[in-house]
Design a protein around this motif. Sequence first.
Motif, short mmCIF file in Angstrom:
data_model
loop_
_atom_site.label_atom_id
_atom_site.label_comp_id
_atom_site.label_asym_id
_atom_site.label_seq_id
_atom_site.Cartn_x
_atom_site.Cartn_y
_atom_site.Cartn_z
N UNK A 162 0.82 -1.11 0.08
CA UNK A 162 -0.12 -0.06 -0.05
C UNK A 162 0.93 1.37 0.08
N UNK A 163 1.90 1.19 0.86
CA UNK A 163 2.79 2.43 0.81
C UNK A 163 3.31 2.50 -0.56
N UNK A 164 3.90 1.54 -1.19
CA UNK A 164 4.20 1.52 -2.69
C UNK A 164 3.33 2.32 -3.61
N UNK A 165 2.09 1.98 -3.52
CA UNK A 165 1.28 2.54 -4.25
C UNK A 165 0.76 3.69 -3.94
N UNK A 166 0.76 4.29 -2.55
CA UNK A 166 0.75 5.60 -2.46
C UNK A 166 1.80 6.38 -2.69
N UNK A 167 2.86 5.81 -2.75
CA UNK A 167 4.29 6.92 -3.25
C UNK A 167 4.46 6.77 -4.70
N UNK A 168 3.82 5.69 -5.47
CA UNK A 168 3.92 5.76 -6.87
C UNK A 168 5.33 4.99 -7.14
N UNK A 169 5.64 4.10 -6.30
CA UNK A 169 6.94 3.53 -6.62
C UNK A 169 6.74 1.93 -6.50
N UNK A 170 7.58 1.13 -6.73
CA UNK A 170 7.69 -0.46 -6.89
C UNK A 170 7.75 -0.79 -5.14
N UNK A 171 7.32 -2.06 -5.02
CA UNK A 171 7.29 -2.62 -3.66
C UNK A 171 8.69 -2.59 -3.32
N UNK A 172 9.55 -3.12 -4.11
CA UNK A 172 11.15 -3.28 -3.61
C UNK A 172 11.64 -1.92 -3.37
N UNK A 173 11.25 -0.86 -4.25
CA UNK A 173 11.86 0.66 -3.90
C UNK A 173 11.27 1.16 -2.57
N UNK A 174 10.06 0.56 -2.42
CA UNK A 174 9.29 1.37 -1.09
C UNK A 174 10.15 0.60 0.05
N UNK A 175 10.62 -0.64 0.10
CA UNK A 175 11.25 -1.38 0.97
C UNK A 175 12.59 -0.67 1.44
N UNK A 176 13.17 -0.38 0.36
CA UNK A 176 14.51 0.12 0.34
C UNK A 176 14.18 1.46 1.09
N UNK A 177 13.53 2.35 0.58
CA UNK A 177 13.24 3.83 1.40
C UNK A 177 12.70 3.64 2.56
N UNK A 178 11.87 2.69 2.90
CA UNK A 178 11.43 2.40 4.44
C UNK A 178 12.96 2.08 5.23
N UNK A 179 13.54 1.04 4.60
CA UNK A 179 14.62 0.80 5.54
C UNK A 179 15.63 1.91 5.69
N UNK A 180 15.82 2.73 4.71
CA UNK A 180 16.61 3.95 5.03
C UNK A 180 16.00 4.85 6.05
N UNK A 181 14.70 5.03 5.88
CA UNK A 181 14.22 5.79 6.71
C UNK A 181 14.10 5.54 8.11
N UNK A 182 14.04 4.19 8.52
CA UNK A 182 14.15 3.76 9.78
C UNK A 182 15.28 3.79 10.41
N UNK A 183 16.46 3.52 9.20
CA UNK A 183 17.88 3.71 9.88
C UNK A 183 18.14 5.26 10.40
N UNK A 184 17.59 5.99 9.57
CA UNK A 184 17.82 7.37 9.80
C UNK A 184 17.07 7.78 11.08
N UNK A 185 15.83 7.27 11.41
CA UNK A 185 15.08 7.46 12.52
C UNK A 185 15.94 7.08 13.80
N UNK A 186 16.53 5.71 13.86
CA UNK A 186 17.32 5.19 14.71
C UNK A 186 18.56 6.17 14.96
N UNK A 187 18.98 6.41 13.97
CA UNK A 187 20.23 7.35 14.15
C UNK A 187 19.86 8.83 14.78
#
Length: 197
Positions: A162-187
């Motif tokens: 659903x996030x991928x659809x909302x953002x207009x990206x592939x599911x793989x891209x959404x997973x990568x972005x989410x991983x980076x975002x969560x990493x940034x949040x942890x930092x």
Amino acid sequence: MADESRDDAAFLEAVRRGDAAAFDQFVERFGPMILAFGMRSCGRREDAEDVFQETLVKVFTQLRGLENPGALKTWLWRVVANECLMSRRGPRDPARSIGIEDLRPPGSDAPVEFADPRAASPEGAAIAAEERARVEAALRNLPPDYRVIVLLRDFEGLSTAEVAEVLGVTEANAKVRLHRARTALRAELAAGREERR
């Protein structure tokens, strides 16, 4: 879930007929969710209200073109996320704060409550409040595109698809972005802990 799909289909049909009551139903059903998301994403009530108003305008000028009632929520999240990302005033200033009470639905005086098993004691409640404040501060310091994806996935509970659809990206891209975002949040959270020492 079936009831919700029927509600979405009935709502879309009412919008297509030009039913004025459909607008009120939409605002009642989705308004608090849109405003709360805007508050967490934008960081200031004025900006969140701008996002809310712009979203309503776009919804009612573009909603008639939505063919699939099952896509209503995903389409709506896309509109809200885009409005948040386009907001001219992002919450980069750590001095800006979101009061947790500002997350109440409009017109409600009921206190905002978060379920937390540790909150049974005053000490647990204080710890939970401190954690919420730390997470809100860390979120405000994320770039807007990271903030939006974390809010959609981790706060609003949308699936990765659903996030991928909302953002207009592939599911793989959404997973990568989410991983980076969560990493940034942890930092950001780790940096906040270091600052307090």
